[in-house]
Each structure stands twice: as structure tokens, then as C-alpha cells.
Design an enzyme around this catalytic site. Structure first.
Site, PDB file in Angstrom:
ATOM      1  N   GLY A  10      39.008  32.146  33.222  1.00 44.90           N
ATOM      2  CA  GLY A  10      40.118  32.519  32.730  1.00 44.90           C
ATOM      3  C   GLY A  10      41.115  31.662  32.725  1.00 44.90           C
ATOM      4  N   PHE A  11      42.428  31.920  32.153  1.00 42.87           N
ATOM      5  CA  PHE A  11      43.655  30.987  31.734  1.00 42.87           C
ATOM      6  C   PHE A  11      44.042  30.792  33.407  1.00 42.87           C
ATOM      7  CE2 PHE A  11      48.171  31.848  31.814  1.00 42.87           C
ATOM      8  CZ  PHE A  11      48.658  30.029  31.544  1.00 42.87           C
ATOM      9  N   ASP A  31      32.647  34.484  36.794  1.00 44.15           N
ATOM     10  CA  ASP A  31      33.297  35.131  35.482  1.00 44.15           C
ATOM     11  C   ASP A  31      32.272  35.707  34.431  1.00 44.15           C
ATOM     12  OD1 ASP A  31      36.570  34.041  34.407  1.00 44.15           O
ATOM     13  OD2 ASP A  31      34.915  35.295  32.865  1.00 44.15           O
ATOM     14  N   GLY A  46      30.423  19.342  36.035  1.00 43.96           N
ATOM     15  CA  GLY A  46      29.558  18.059  36.666  1.00 43.96           C
ATOM     16  C   GLY A  46      29.944  17.766  37.934  1.00 43.96           C
ATOM     17  N   LEU A  76      40.836  36.931  40.535  1.00 42.00           N
ATOM     18  CA  LEU A  76      41.497  37.201  39.446  1.00 42.00           C
ATOM     19  C   LEU A  76      40.814  38.097  38.197  1.00 42.00           C
ATOM     20  CD1 LEU A  76      42.807  33.484  39.554  1.00 42.00           C
ATOM     21  CD2 LEU A  76      44.440  35.326  38.806  1.00 42.00           C
ATOM     22  N   THR A  95      37.789  48.286  35.328  1.00 41.97           N
ATOM     23  CA  THR A  95      37.763  46.686  35.805  1.00 41.97           C
ATOM     24  C   THR A  95      38.625  46.544  37.007  1.00 41.97           C
ATOM     25  OG1 THR A  95      37.208  46.218  33.600  1.00 41.97           O
ATOM     26  CG2 THR A  95      37.852  44.408  35.111  1.00 41.97           C
ATOM     27  N   TYR A 149      47.940  50.103  33.030  1.00 41.04           N
ATOM     28  CA  TYR A 149      47.796  48.681  33.753  1.00 41.04           C
ATOM     29  C   TYR A 149      48.548  48.627  34.858  1.00 41.04           C
ATOM     30  CZ  TYR A 149      47.750  43.538  34.018  1.00 41.04           C
ATOM     31  OH  TYR A 149      47.522  42.341  34.109  1.00 41.04           O
ATOM     32  N   LYS A 153      47.017  48.408  38.789  1.00 45.67           N
ATOM     33  CA  LYS A 153      47.276  47.106  39.592  1.00 45.67           C
ATOM     34  C   LYS A 153      47.896  47.809  40.738  1.00 45.67           C
ATOM     35  CE  LYS A 153      45.925  43.608  37.642  1.00 45.67           C
ATOM     36  NZ  LYS A 153      44.980  42.738  38.518  1.00 45.67           N
TER      37      LYS A 153
END
Ligand code: UDP
Length: 323
Positions: A10-11, A31, A46, A76, A95, A149, A153
Site C-alpha cells: 500500500g501507500f 498484502d 530484487g 497496516l 477487515t 471506520y 479503528k
């Protein structure tokens, strides 16, 4: 250290991975690529100190195996962005809560340090500015989907702090405030990548509501730097930290700043909240972090202001569109 980064493609996860690798650490990334992207981790693939696995945090044996290999877990993997939350509330809640339960349970078996990622959303409609970690969280009614949300959290936060108090599992809770930077996508509603791509495409830039609502935008490189330092600080355990930037800007001023930097001819259009999200959508008028706690512990101060943040994002989006 050996770190497991869930949501590693992710970001924020990919920027954290980049920083950990640059500092000589080993990283395992997990992920499910639901909102993360393989292109975010392409540059590390790599490297011998980087390992990645495509899979979900609901896969308990996989999580257990990866936790086993790590010294510290950065959890995350989560549903991201207000738009996704409004559109897919079931997935968001499941999730955010079940994923965290699985990660904490696996970590508790091996006493591995865990970072739980929370959000400035948990302060909700609080009006005492700036928001301090010990302040009340003021959420709206359960009939308004946005609050799912923040509520999910908050459950994660209670769970993490309870694992510390009851089972002595070293956990740290971090509340990220509007974290931005290159590689963030506007697909899930985030305002800066949206404004920049709208301006680069010739406009209009869509300001929701009257644009008087304000936010403080933290550069992702400042945020991941703070995370790596917190991971090495024993006194962070069992604590909650705001991370971000305390420089405030209204969304209208942000739109004008983006327009002026990209193309002064681009139009700014105002879109009612009901059209942008859903009928009855509640937005926060202001959101400013109190950063004194994290400053006291690790000397954290943000180093990127909104101008340098925008310049970097605009340059990155220009490169991406011409590539
Ligand atoms: N916003 C906007 N136009 C957009 C996307 C977002 O005006 O195209 C506004 C949104 O309503 C909110 C602010 O920008 O007031 C920040 O939104 P974002 O989703 O980035 O983060 P939030 O602070 O809501 O979690």
C-alpha cells in the site's frame, strides 16, 4: 531488525518498507493487493533483504509464520479512505477488526512487538483543537456509515492497549493524520492526489462542501521516519501517538494552491457532500494534531510543509502520466 509489514504494497506500507530497507533492516511484506499495488513494491523485489507474500491477514497460518520470522510487526493492512468506507462498510469493519485480532493473537503467542495503525478519524467531531491523544473521541450515530471506520479503528486501539495491559504484549498505537505523498492514489477519495490529477487533466478541481473545512497534511517520509524511530524506543510501548503535521489549510485554499502550481486557468467546482458521498454525510470542520507527545519522546517535528509536499506529488504524477 526484521520487520513484517502487513499492507506492505500500500501507500504507507511501501514507503515504510523503503525506509526500513534503506536503514539496513530486513522486511517481510504481506498484502492481498485489494487496494495495494504490485508496482509499489517493484523496486524492492530484487533485494535479498526483502521478501513478499501475496495473501490476506485472514490467513491465520500465514500470518503466524510471518510473525514468527519478525522482531516487529507493522500492521497496516486495512480498509482505506472515506469513500471505500461509505461504499463497503461490511468489508471495512471486518477487515479492520478481524484482521487486527488475527495479527495481535499471532504476535501474542511469540511476544513480538506490534504497531497498530489508527487514524485521526477517531477524534471524530471533537472541537477542542489541537487533538491530544488523551482527548475524548466524539463519534456520530451508527446510522451514518462514515463513523464505522473510526469505530472499527477504536476497537483496534482498545484491543492493542488491552493486549499490553493484560498480556504484556508490546504494542504501540499510532494515529496517522492525513498522510500524503507520491504513490498515493486518488481512487479511494484522498483529496490531494485527486486535486493534482484533476488539475493535470485540465480540471475542474472538485471541492466538497464550501471548502472551509481544514486538514493538516503530513508527508509520508516524515511519518515513516517517526515510525522507525518509535520502533527503537522502548518507552513507546503501551502508548498512543499522533503522527503528522500541525500546519492547517482549508480545502478551498488547498484547491487554489494546486491550481496555481499546475495551471491557473483550471476551474474550481463546489460539489455538495450529498452528491460526493451519501445523503447526510458528516464531515469534520477542522482536524489538527497535538504533536507534543511524539516530540517529547523522539524529538519528532515534520520537515515538509504543504508547498514542498505538493511540489513532490505534482512532479511524481507528471512523471507517471508521461511514463
Ligand atoms: N475532498 C474534496 N474533494 C475531493 C476529495 C475530498 O473537497 O475530491 C475533501 C473531503 O470532503 C474532506 C477533505 O477533502 O473534507 C479531506 O478528504 P480525504 O478523503 O482526503 O481525507 P479525510 O480527512 O476525509 O479522511
Amino acid at each position: 531488525m526484521i520487520a513484517l509489514v502487513t499492507g506492505g504494497a500500500g501507500f504507507v506500507g511501501s514507503h515504510l518498507t523503503e525506509r526500513l530497507l534503506a536503514e539496513g533492516h530486513t522486511v517481510y511484506g504481506l498484502d492481498d493487493l485489494s487496494t495495494g499495488s504490485i508496482s509499489n513494491i517493484e523496486p524492492f523485489k530484487g533485494l535479498s533483504r526483502y521478501h513478499y507474500q501475496v495473501g490476506t491477514v485472514f490467513n491465520e497460518p500465514l500470518v503466524a509464520e510471518l510473525v514468527d520470522r519478525a522482531d516487529v510487526v507493522f500492521h497496516l493492512a486495512a480498509a482505506v479512505g472515506v469513500m471505500l468506507i461509505v461504499e463497503q462498510p461490511v468489508r471495512t469493519i471486518e477487515t479492520n477488526i478481524s484482521g487486527t485480532e488475527i495479527v495481535l493473537a499471532a504476535a501474542a503467542k511469540k511476544q513480538k512487538k506490534v504497531f497498530i495503525f489508527s487514524t485521526s478519524e477517531v477524534y471524530g467531531k471533537a472541537t477542542k483543537i489541537p487533538f491530544n491523544e488523551d482527548d475524548d473521541c466524539v463519534l456520530g450515530a451508527s446510522t451514518r456509515s462514515r463513523w464505522a471506520y473510526a469505530a472499527s479503528k477504536l476497537v483496534d486501539e482498545f484491543l492493542a492497549l488491552s493486549y499490553w495491559r493484560e498480556k504484556k504484549l508490546p504494542t504501540v498505537v499510532v494515529r496517522l493524520f492525513n498522510t500524503v505523498g507520491p504513490r498515493q492514489t486518488g481512487r479511494y477519495g484522498m483529496v490531494i492526489p485527486r486535486f493534482v490529477s484533476q488539475a493535470l487533466a485540465g480540471g475542474p478541481i472538485t471541492v466538497y462542501g464550501d471548502g472551509t473545512q481544514s486538514r493538516c497534511f503530513g508527508d509520508v517520509t516524515d511519518v515513516v521516519g517517526a515510525l522507525v524511530r518509535l520502533a527503537a524506543e522502548p518507552k513507546a510501548v503501551g502508548e498512543v501517538f499522533n503522527i503528522g503535521n500541525d500546519q492547517e489549510i482549508t480545502i478551498q485554499a488547498l484547491a487554489e494552491r494546486v491550481r496555481d502550481k499546475v495551471d491557473p486557468k483550471v476551474k474550481i467546482e463546489h460539489v455538495p457532500y450529498a452528491r460526493a458521498y451519501v445523503e447526510g454525510f458528516e464531515d469534520m470542520p477542522r482536524r489538527v494534531p497535538d504533536l507534543s507527545k511524539i516530540h517529547r519522546l523522539i524529538g519528532y517535528r515534520p520537515t515538509h510543509d504543504i508547498n514542498s509536499i505538493l511540489d513532490r506529488i505534482i512532479a511524481a504524477q507528471r512523471t507517471a502520466t508521461t511514463a
